[in-house]
Design a protein around this motif. Structure first.
Motif, mmCIF file in Angstrom:
data_model
loop_
_atom_site.group_PDB
_atom_site.id
_atom_site.type_symbol
_atom_site.label_atom_id
_atom_site.label_comp_id
_atom_site.label_asym_id
_atom_site.label_seq_id
_atom_site.Cartn_x
_atom_site.Cartn_y
_atom_site.Cartn_z
ATOM 1 N N ASP A 1 -19.259 8.165 9.947
ATOM 2 C CA ASP A 1 -19.435 6.799 9.455
ATOM 3 C C ASP A 1 -19.740 6.833 7.962
ATOM 4 N N THR A 2 -19.859 5.658 7.380
ATOM 5 C CA THR A 2 -20.184 5.506 5.953
ATOM 6 C C THR A 2 -21.364 4.553 5.818
ATOM 7 N N ILE A 3 -22.269 4.861 4.926
ATOM 8 C CA ILE A 3 -23.461 4.016 4.740
ATOM 9 C C ILE A 3 -23.044 2.677 4.159
ATOM 10 N N LYS A 4 -23.441 1.615 4.832
ATOM 11 C CA LYS A 4 -23.106 0.253 4.399
ATOM 12 C C LYS A 4 -24.171 -0.264 3.426
ATOM 13 N N SER A 5 -23.799 -1.265 2.668
ATOM 14 C CA SER A 5 -24.745 -1.898 1.743
ATOM 15 C C SER A 5 -25.932 -2.453 2.522
ATOM 16 N N GLY A 6 -27.138 -2.113 2.094
ATOM 17 C CA GLY A 6 -28.348 -2.594 2.751
ATOM 18 C C GLY A 6 -28.860 -1.689 3.848
ATOM 19 N N GLU A 7 -28.071 -0.685 4.223
ATOM 20 C CA GLU A 7 -28.503 0.238 5.269
ATOM 21 C C GLU A 7 -29.438 1.297 4.701
ATOM 22 N N SER A 8 -30.407 1.678 5.496
ATOM 23 C CA SER A 8 -31.328 2.750 5.129
ATOM 24 C C SER A 8 -31.208 3.882 6.144
ATOM 25 N N PHE A 9 -31.832 5.003 5.818
ATOM 26 C CA PHE A 9 -31.868 6.137 6.732
ATOM 27 C C PHE A 9 -32.483 5.717 8.071
ATOM 28 N N GLY A 10 -33.565 4.941 8.011
ATOM 29 C CA GLY A 10 -34.231 4.492 9.229
ATOM 30 C C GLY A 10 -33.357 3.608 10.086
ATOM 31 N N ILE A 11 -32.640 2.686 9.449
ATOM 32 C CA ILE A 11 -31.764 1.775 10.195
ATOM 33 C C ILE A 11 -30.668 2.562 10.908
ATOM 34 N N ILE A 12 -30.116 3.554 10.228
ATOM 35 C CA ILE A 12 -29.021 4.348 10.817
ATOM 36 C C ILE A 12 -29.515 5.129 12.036
ATOM 37 N N LEU A 13 -30.655 5.814 11.893
ATOM 38 C CA LEU A 13 -31.153 6.604 13.022
ATOM 39 C C LEU A 13 -31.634 5.716 14.170
ATOM 40 N N ASP A 14 -32.215 4.577 13.825
ATOM 41 C CA ASP A 14 -32.649 3.638 14.867
ATOM 42 C C ASP A 14 -31.447 3.178 15.694
ATOM 43 N N ARG A 15 -30.332 2.938 15.024
ATOM 44 C CA ARG A 15 -29.116 2.521 15.729
ATOM 45 C C ARG A 15 -28.604 3.619 16.659
ATOM 46 N N HIS A 16 -28.969 4.852 16.339
ATOM 47 C CA HIS A 16 -28.532 5.984 17.164
ATOM 48 C C HIS A 16 -29.690 6.541 18.000
ATOM 49 N N HIS A 17 -30.593 5.622 18.377
ATOM 50 C CA HIS A 17 -31.579 5.863 19.431
ATOM 51 C C HIS A 17 -32.680 6.862 19.066
ATOM 52 N N VAL A 18 -33.015 6.950 17.784
ATOM 53 C CA VAL A 18 -34.180 7.728 17.363
ATOM 54 C C VAL A 18 -35.296 6.730 17.068
ATOM 55 N N VAL B 1 -35.132 10.620 1.791
ATOM 56 C CA VAL B 1 -34.313 9.722 2.621
ATOM 57 C C VAL B 1 -34.195 8.330 2.006
ATOM 58 N N ARG B 2 -35.060 8.009 1.053
ATOM 59 C CA ARG B 2 -34.985 6.684 0.407
ATOM 60 C C ARG B 2 -33.805 6.588 -0.551
ATOM 61 N N ARG B 3 -33.222 7.738 -0.886
ATOM 62 C CA ARG B 3 -32.159 7.754 -1.894
ATOM 63 C C ARG B 3 -30.747 7.815 -1.304
ATOM 64 N N VAL B 4 -30.616 7.555 -0.010
ATOM 65 C CA VAL B 4 -29.258 7.496 0.548
ATOM 66 C C VAL B 4 -28.550 6.290 -0.070
ATOM 67 N N ARG B 5 -27.289 6.497 -0.433
ATOM 68 C CA ARG B 5 -26.563 5.478 -1.179
ATOM 69 C C ARG B 5 -25.427 4.884 -0.369
ATOM 70 N N ALA B 6 -25.238 3.566 -0.540
ATOM 71 C CA ALA B 6 -24.120 2.887 0.112
ATOM 72 C C ALA B 6 -22.809 3.510 -0.359
ATOM 73 N N GLY B 7 -21.869 3.655 0.576
ATOM 74 C CA GLY B 7 -20.570 4.228 0.250
ATOM 75 C C GLY B 7 -20.470 5.713 0.532
ATOM 76 N N LYS B 8 -21.608 6.381 0.776
ATOM 77 C CA LYS B 8 -21.593 7.811 1.062
ATOM 78 C C LYS B 8 -21.274 8.051 2.548
ATOM 79 N N PRO B 9 -20.377 8.983 2.856
ATOM 80 C CA PRO B 9 -20.073 9.292 4.261
ATOM 81 C C PRO B 9 -21.163 10.156 4.884
ATOM 82 N N TYR B 10 -21.303 10.044 6.187
ATOM 83 C CA TYR B 10 -22.243 10.889 6.909
ATOM 84 C C TYR B 10 -21.689 11.194 8.296
ATOM 85 N N THR B 11 -22.239 12.226 8.903
ATOM 86 C CA THR B 11 -21.869 12.602 10.273
ATOM 87 C C THR B 11 -23.134 12.736 11.100
#
Length: 422
Positions: A50-67, A85-95
């Motif tokens: 996936d790719t980090i969307k505008s406004g998404e944080s590390f916490g939001i991403i992991l929460d969505r994946h059941h952490v 983890v506060r410096r994750v940037r929108a537009g960056k891909p992740y796995t």
């Protein structure tokens, strides 16, 4: 007798067929080889790209994946020295590598900084780890030959070379060559590296190893060399071991500017009713939003807005020199921040008293404003005498490469290619 012979032959034939009985064929099915990526057998996980969307944080991403959030906070605290983890940037891909059971809970988070580098956060067990990962890189060394027809940027584009390499070369020659004064017919040659992952995926440029510009009948060489192993900083030198870098850049803008007004103590300014008003700066006209760079390393002593100066940055370089950059659209640095030569400190704008977009570059020497274009500016530290023999020996092959259009074999593991302008 003949009948007995035929019967005997049939019996022998039958017995021989029995001996040559065909054995059954056993087919051995090979187990599929595991698919290893980022050091993990991905067959053991549900793989989510996936790719980090505008406004998404590390916490939001992991929460969505059941952490759960207590676990997220624990991960952030443990890995903070390796990965903020506060410096994750929108537009960056992740796995995400998630469990294959019904929970599909995230177990590994892979943040991709670029095509080559990534940070891997592993929290599948009670032990939380963070490590840097780099994909294997193939280096291809290339030699580009070009002729100036319009300008340097156009010539590089015509060779299919990307702007990043153009900027690298411009940085190397920033102190010795005015790219706006290159003439039609001037020639250049650049020996540089391209990086590839998975053998064929372009992943950016590596080192510019050497270069030469033929301008006004002179060959201007540049050779990358490590002269001081304690500093571990490579610099560029000409064929006589003179460093190309000066203590100050000639311009606070890299490309596509013009000097619209010079330092002039008796200049008449239309903005002030055509009255004589000293102009103690040099105006570099450029488009709004063009990056403004520090012409030398130093500490930001002001980053503010004031009167006719508009938004500006002032840098103290040492006890002798300071520089100031006026009329910015906005600043990119704060007071007290240390900046290196070439760092972006702001962007061209029209704040304050100005009739058009430009940066007014002001230069102080011992507290007095002077004309930087007339100053004999200090050079960088010269190469030590005891290092010069090693340098001259090192550049022999590189200079031959530039002068005779050949690529000598020095590093067997590096692929060599030549591209040339038709």
């Amino acid at each position: 007798m003949k009948k007995v012979f035929i019967l005997f032959a049939l019996i022998i034939s039958f017995l021989s067929c029995k001996k040559e009985e065909v054995k059954p064929v056993v087919i051995v099915k090979e187990e599929p080889k595991p698919v290893i990526k980022f050091g993990y057998n991905v067959d053991d996980y549900k793989v989510i790209h996936d790719t980090i969307k505008s406004g998404e944080s590390f916490g939001i991403i992991l929460d969505r994946h059941h952490v759960v959030y207590p676990k997220i906070n624990q991960i952030a605290a443990v890995v903070k020295d390796t990965f903020d983890v506060r410096r994750v940037r929108a537009g960056k891909p992740y796995t995400i590598l998630a469990s294959k059971d019904s929970t599909e809970k995230a177990q590994v988070f892979i943040y991709k900084h670029d095509k080559i580098n990534a940070t891997i956060l592993d929290f599948k067990d009670s032990l939380i780890t963070a490590k840097q990962y780099q994909k294997p890189i193939k280096i291809v060394e290339k030699v580009a030959n070009g002729v100036i027809s319009a300008n340097f940027t156009y010539s590089m584009d015509s060779l299919g070379l990307k702007p990043n390499l153009t900027y690298k070369v411009a940085d190397i020659y920033a102190w010795t060559l005015d790219f706006l004064r290159l003439q039609k017919g001037d020639k250049f040659k650049i020996v540089y590296e391209e990086k590839f992952i998975d053998d064929s995926t372009f992943a950016g440029y590596g080192k510019v190893k050497s270069a030469v510009f033929n301008h006004n009948g002179r060959d201007l060489y540049a050779f990358r060399f490590l002269a001081d192993s304690t500093l571990n900083i490579h610099e560029y030198y000409d064929e006589n071991a003179k460093m190309l870098r000066s203590q100050f850049l000639k311009s606070p803008i890299k490309f596509q500017y013009r000097i619209s007004s010079r330092y002039n103590l008796r200049r008449r300014i239309a903005y002030y009713g055509n009255k004589i008003k000293p102009h103690r700066g040099t105006d570099f006209a450029a488009k709004i939003g063009t990056p403004i760079i520090a012409t030398a390393s130093g500490t930001v002593v002001e980053s503010t807005r004031r009167g006719g100066n508009g938004k500006f940055v002032k840098i103290k370089h040492n006890s002798t020199y300071s520089t100031q950059y006026l009329h910015m659209r906005n600043q990119a640095v704060k007071k007290g921040q240390y900046v290196k030569q070439g760092d972006v400190i702001g962007y061209v704008g029209m704040t304050g008293n100005t009739g058009g977009p430009h940066v007014c570059y002001r230069f102080w020497k011992y507290g007095k404003q002077v004309d930087p274009l007339r100053e004999k500016l200090p050079a960088a530290e010269p190469m030590k005498k005891e290092v010069k023999p090693a340098f001259f020996d090192y550049i022999k092959m590189l200079k031959y490469q530039l002068d005779y259009k050949r690529v000598p074999v020095q590093e067997p593991e590096v692929v060599k290619e030549i591209i040339a302008q038709n």
